[in-house]
Design an enzyme around this catalytic site. Structure first.
Site, PDB file in Angstrom:
ATOM      1  N   HIS A   1      -2.370  12.516  -0.758  1.00  7.88           N
ATOM      2  CA  HIS A   1      -3.152  11.983  -1.890  1.00  7.88           C
ATOM      3  C   HIS A   1      -2.269  11.965  -3.137  1.00  7.88           C
ATOM      4  O   HIS A   1      -1.208  11.355  -3.120  1.00  7.88           O
ATOM      5  CB  HIS A   1      -4.428  12.834  -2.042  1.00  7.88           C
ATOM      6  CG  HIS A   1      -5.454  12.322  -3.003  1.00  7.88           C
ATOM      7  ND1 HIS A   1      -5.480  11.058  -3.509  1.00  7.88           N
ATOM      8  CD2 HIS A   1      -6.547  12.954  -3.536  1.00  7.88           C
ATOM      9  CE1 HIS A   1      -6.514  10.905  -4.314  1.00  7.88           C
ATOM     10  NE2 HIS A   1      -7.174  12.045  -4.357  1.00  7.88           N
TER      11      HIS A   1
ATOM     12  N   HIS B   1      -2.444   2.976   2.697  1.00 11.03           N
ATOM     13  CA  HIS B   1      -3.620   3.347   1.898  1.00 11.03           C
ATOM     14  C   HIS B   1      -4.855   3.191   2.782  1.00 11.03           C
ATOM     15  O   HIS B   1      -4.939   2.291   3.603  1.00 11.03           O
ATOM     16  CB  HIS B   1      -3.745   2.421   0.675  1.00 11.03           C
ATOM     17  CG  HIS B   1      -4.622   2.979  -0.394  1.00 11.03           C
ATOM     18  ND1 HIS B   1      -5.988   2.876  -0.344  1.00 11.03           N
ATOM     19  CD2 HIS B   1      -4.335   3.677  -1.507  1.00 11.03           C
ATOM     20  CE1 HIS B   1      -6.499   3.460  -1.409  1.00 11.03           C
ATOM     21  NE2 HIS B   1      -5.523   3.961  -2.126  1.00 11.03           N
TER      22      HIS B   1
ATOM     23  N   ASP C   1       1.687   5.375  -5.812  1.00 11.47           N
ATOM     24  CA  ASP C   1       2.644   6.482  -5.929  1.00 11.47           C
ATOM     25  C   ASP C   1       4.077   6.071  -5.667  1.00 11.47           C
ATOM     26  O   ASP C   1       4.995   6.862  -5.913  1.00 11.47           O
ATOM     27  CB  ASP C   1       2.249   7.595  -4.940  1.00 11.47           C
ATOM     28  CG  ASP C   1       0.924   8.209  -5.332  1.00 11.47           C
ATOM     29  OD1 ASP C   1      -0.019   8.168  -4.536  1.00 11.47           O
ATOM     30  OD2 ASP C   1       0.820   8.687  -6.484  1.00 11.47           O
TER      31      ASP C   1
HETATM   32  C1  SDX Z   1      -3.408   7.937  -3.124  1.00 12.46           C
HETATM   33  O1  SDX Z   1      -7.999   6.970  -1.677  1.00 12.46           O
HETATM   34  C2  SDX Z   1      -7.411   6.607  -2.767  1.00 12.46           C
HETATM   35  O2  SDX Z   1      -7.865   5.768  -3.468  1.00 12.46           O
HETATM   36  C3  SDX Z   1      -6.153   7.364  -3.079  1.00 12.46           C
HETATM   37  C4  SDX Z   1      -5.368   6.893  -4.283  1.00 12.46           C
HETATM   38  C5  SDX Z   1      -6.114   7.101  -5.573  1.00 12.46           C
HETATM   39  O3  SDX Z   1      -5.803   6.426  -6.556  1.00 12.46           O
HETATM   40  O4  SDX Z   1      -6.961   8.041  -5.615  1.00 12.46           O
HETATM   41  O5  SDX Z   1      -5.038   5.505  -4.157  1.00 12.46           O
HETATM   42  C6  SDX Z   1      -4.062   7.672  -4.433  1.00 12.46           C
HETATM   43  O6  SDX Z   1      -3.669   8.950  -2.535  1.00 12.46           O
HETATM   44  C7  SDX Z   1      -2.496   6.896  -2.542  1.00 12.46           C
HETATM   45  C8  SDX Z   1      -1.954   7.303  -1.133  1.00 12.46           C
HETATM   46  C9  SDX Z   1      -0.775   8.249  -1.342  1.00 12.46           C
HETATM   47  N1  SDX Z   1      -0.349   8.815  -0.054  1.00 12.46           N
HETATM   48  C10 SDX Z   1       0.829   8.457   0.495  1.00 12.46           C
HETATM   49  O7  SDX Z   1       1.571   7.577   0.056  1.00 12.46           O
HETATM   50  C11 SDX Z   1       1.193   9.261   1.744  1.00 12.46           C
HETATM   51  C12 SDX Z   1       1.682   8.315   2.843  1.00 12.46           C
HETATM   52  N2  SDX Z   1       0.553   7.515   3.306  1.00 12.46           N
HETATM   53  C13 SDX Z   1      -0.158   7.976   4.473  1.00 12.46           C
HETATM   54  O8  SDX Z   1      -0.237   9.368   4.641  1.00 12.46           O
HETATM   55  C14 SDX Z   1      -1.438   7.184   4.750  1.00 12.46           C
HETATM   56  O9  SDX Z   1      -1.125   5.858   4.623  1.00 12.46           O
HETATM   57  C15 SDX Z   1      -2.680   7.475   3.919  1.00 12.46           C
HETATM   58  C16 SDX Z   1      -3.024   8.918   3.905  1.00 12.46           C
HETATM   59  C17 SDX Z   1      -2.491   6.995   2.507  1.00 12.46           C
HETATM   60  C18 SDX Z   1      -3.840   6.697   4.549  1.00 12.46           C
HETATM   61  O10 SDX Z   1      -4.110   7.291   5.767  1.00 12.46           O
HETATM   62  P1  SDX Z   1      -5.229   6.669   6.758  1.00 12.46           P
HETATM   63  O11 SDX Z   1      -6.059   5.644   6.070  1.00 12.46           O
HETATM   64  O12 SDX Z   1      -5.941   7.813   7.404  1.00 12.46           O
HETATM   65  O13 SDX Z   1      -4.371   5.847   7.776  1.00 12.46           O
HETATM   66  P2  SDX Z   1      -3.844   6.423   9.146  1.00 12.46           P
HETATM   67  O14 SDX Z   1      -3.204   7.742   8.913  1.00 12.46           O
HETATM   68  O15 SDX Z   1      -4.949   6.322  10.136  1.00 12.46           O
HETATM   69  O16 SDX Z   1      -2.682   5.378   9.510  1.00 12.46           O
HETATM   70  C19 SDX Z   1      -2.966   4.175  10.220  1.00 12.46           C
HETATM   71  C20 SDX Z   1      -1.680   3.866  10.983  1.00 12.46           C
HETATM   72  C21 SDX Z   1      -1.197   5.035  11.821  1.00 12.46           C
HETATM   73  O17 SDX Z   1      -0.432   4.508  12.886  1.00 12.46           O
HETATM   74  P3  SDX Z   1      -1.167   4.278  14.348  1.00 12.46           P
HETATM   75  O18 SDX Z   1      -1.768   5.634  14.746  1.00 12.46           O
HETATM   76  O19 SDX Z   1      -2.228   3.217  14.117  1.00 12.46           O
HETATM   77  O20 SDX Z   1      -0.061   3.829  15.261  1.00 12.46           O
HETATM   78  O21 SDX Z   1      -0.610   3.612  10.038  1.00 12.46           O
HETATM   79  C22 SDX Z   1       0.378   4.612  10.184  1.00 12.46           C
HETATM   80  C23 SDX Z   1      -0.253   5.767  10.920  1.00 12.46           C
HETATM   81  O22 SDX Z   1       0.733   6.502  11.646  1.00 12.46           O
HETATM   82  N3  SDX Z   1       0.782   4.987   8.814  1.00 12.46           N
HETATM   83  C24 SDX Z   1       2.033   5.216   8.433  1.00 12.46           C
HETATM   84  C25 SDX Z   1       1.953   5.478   7.050  1.00 12.46           C
HETATM   85  N4  SDX Z   1       0.681   5.415   6.642  1.00 12.46           N
HETATM   86  C26 SDX Z   1      -0.043   5.124   7.749  1.00 12.46           C
HETATM   87  N5  SDX Z   1       3.220   5.218   9.114  1.00 12.46           N
HETATM   88  C27 SDX Z   1       4.320   5.486   8.394  1.00 12.46           C
HETATM   89  N6  SDX Z   1       4.340   5.733   7.060  1.00 12.46           N
HETATM   90  C28 SDX Z   1       3.165   5.741   6.353  1.00 12.46           C
HETATM   91  N7  SDX Z   1       3.170   6.008   5.043  1.00 12.46           N
END
Ligand code: SDX
Length: 428
Positions: free
Chosen positions: A266, A307, A365
């Site tokens: 997050h 996201h 971010d």
């Molecule tokens: C913020 O919610 C909000 O509004 C948050 C926010 C706000 O203003 O409040 O926008 C702020 O928190 C932005 C997000 C910051 N976090 C990151 O940048 C961390 C990296 N991102 C990931 O951890 C992830 O993308 C999330 C946590 C942001 C979202 O996770 P989800 O929606 O649960 O998605 P998921 O984990 O189910 O991923 C879906 C697929 C998966 O692959 P498969 O299982 O389908 O094969 O996408 C892949 C994931 O492995 N994936 C990534 C990835 N993000 C998702 N693979 C590599 N790198 C990534 N960053």
């Protein structure tokens, strides 16, 4: 009465369950499932991917289109024409300030920026290398010790005073977290400065010299706060709402939001992005890290990418990337190696099938840390900056929830543990 109905048929049940469907002013319809508990059935939605937890009129996100509206105004237009405090007013009151309302609001905030002198003592108890988010979480929760007895959370005026106080004091406390870590004296807010200018003064000013803050950096800081101001029902805002639903003190609720924001999935991602860029170190290493991000056996993820809601560009990332160019030019670090790596990483990822297929784009971010680092803010303070920007959103949602009828949040579960069993009788 809802015009549309959903019908849920479950094997073994005689008749389908009729569930009302509601439409918002825009966005997906919702199915009201509250009656299911009386039928002995729960919905199941770990991570709340498909769950609308409340009504709200504050922020709307269309993740597919990369749209973010605050009270109907697009974030790009607010970033260009508004200010952080005007956006705070908009989030809290629902309309842009008219006439002298903005001047009055800015004055109200300005005269709440100082913190009780006793708060200074709390910092003395922290180790010098304490993480700034650990300190912020503690001291914001401690504000509830100073503002509780006379606070009636059912009185909208009391709620707005609490909102003004916490918005005003967050930058002061954020700067105190920084000063504590570098052993410099705390700087008092100056009433002749703007919000972001005051923050940078409290961060980098010292009692030994007159205030000196760059207007370009103040404007960039103000826009960064604005871009973080609110984001619908994200994890930390939902945490504030859940805490607020029990009737907790608003400062304690904001402290719970700070705790939730800290995680690297997050708000902690901005700090994690910089650590990742440092670890990559050189453009020649980018392919290795892209491969690691795609490897299911490797816990590494591309921080700042992906996201839960945006399956398109995060509109905030686009604005922040533009600010990057301005700030780095102003500071003469347009060839900042981290910025170069970030731009190359973004280009490669956006051309890679793995990221395209999963609609993984840069989020808010990805670039913010590069600007904060260029301004001179240490990586460990990045999420504190995010919290300072997000405070108006948190407290606006708290205020909105308490302005309406609400119930204590209490989700249920799919139980997978032991069924009833007797305590073993011991022989002898
Ligand atoms: C913020 O919610 C909000 O509004 C948050 C926010 C706000 O203003 O409040 O926008 C702020 O928190 C932005 C997000 C910051 N976090 C990151 O940048 C961390 C990296 N991102 C990931 O951890 C992830 O993308 C999330 C946590 C942001 C979202 O996770 P989800 O929606 O649960 O998605 P998921 O984990 O189910 O991923 C879906 C697929 C998966 O692959 P498969 O299982 O389908 O094969 O996408 C892949 C994931 O492995 N994936 C990534 C990835 N993000 C998702 N693979 C590599 N790198 C990534 N960053």
């Amino acid at each position: 009465m809802s015009e549309k109905m959903a019908r849920l048929s479950v094997d073994g049940m005689e008749d389908p369950i009729e569930l009302p469907v509601y439409q918002g002013s825009t966005g997906p319809d919702v199915v009201d499932v509250r009656s299911l508990v009386s039928k002995g059935i729960f919905t199941y939605d770990p991570g709340f991917v498909s769950t609308a937890a409340c009504d709200s009129a504050i922020t709307y996100i269309d993740g597919g289109a990369g749209v973010l509206l605050h009270r109907g105004y697009p974030i790009e237009q607010l970033a260009e024409h508004s200010s952080f405090l005007e956006t705070c007013y908009l989030l809290l009151q629902g309309e842009l300030p008219a006439g002298d309302e903005l001047v009055a609001f800015e004055k109200e905030i300005r005269y709440h920026t100082m913190v009780d002198e006793h708060i200074h003592q709390f910092f003395r108890g922290f180790p010098r290398n304490a993480h700034p988010m650990a300190m912020l979480c503690g001291v914001v929760g401690a504000l509830s010790a100073f503002y509780h007895d006379e606070l009636d959370i059912d009185n909208p005026e009391h709620r707005l005073v609490a909102a003004h106080r916490v918005i005003a004091k967050m930058p002061t406390l954020a700067a105190m977290c920084y000063k504590h870590g570098i052993g410099q004296p705390f700087m008092y807010p100056q009433n002749d400065m703007g919000f972001a200018e005051n923050f940078l003064h409290m961060m980098f000013g010292t009692p030994c010299e007159p205030p000196q803050v760059s207007p370009t950096l103040s404007k960039a800081m103000d826009t960064i706060f604005l871009l973080h101001a609110d984001h619908e029902q994200n994890a930390s805002t939902s945490t504030v709402r859940l805490a607020g639903s029990t009737g907790s003190n608003p400062y304690a609720c904001i402290a719970s939001g700070i705790a939730a924001l800290w995680g690297s999935a997050h708000g902690g991602a901005n700090e994690a992005v910089l650590e990742m860029l440092y670890e990559i170190g050189d453009e020649s290493n980018i392919d290795e890290y892209i491969a690691r991000a795609k490897d299911k056996d490797d816990p590494f993820r591309l921080m700042g990418f992906g996201h839960r809601v945006y399956k398109n560009y995060d509109p905030r990332a686009t604005v922040i990337r533009g600010i990057c160019d301005e700030v780095l030019d102003e500071l003469g670090s347009e060839n900042d190696p981290l910025f170069r790596i970030a731009r190359k990483l973004e280009k490669i990822a956006l051309e890679d099938e793995y990221f395209i297929e999963r609609k993984l784009f840069p989020n808010v971010d990805f670039y913010s840390g590069i600007i904060l680092k260029a301004i001179g803010i240490p990586t460990s303070l990045f999420t504190v900056i995010f919290a300072t920007g997000r405070t108006p959103g948190w407290i606006a949602h708290w205020h909105e929830m308490l302005s309406d009828s609400y119930r204590i949040g209490r989700p249920r579960q799919l139980y997978k543990g032991y069924t009833k069993r007797d305590y073993p009788t011991r022989a002898g």
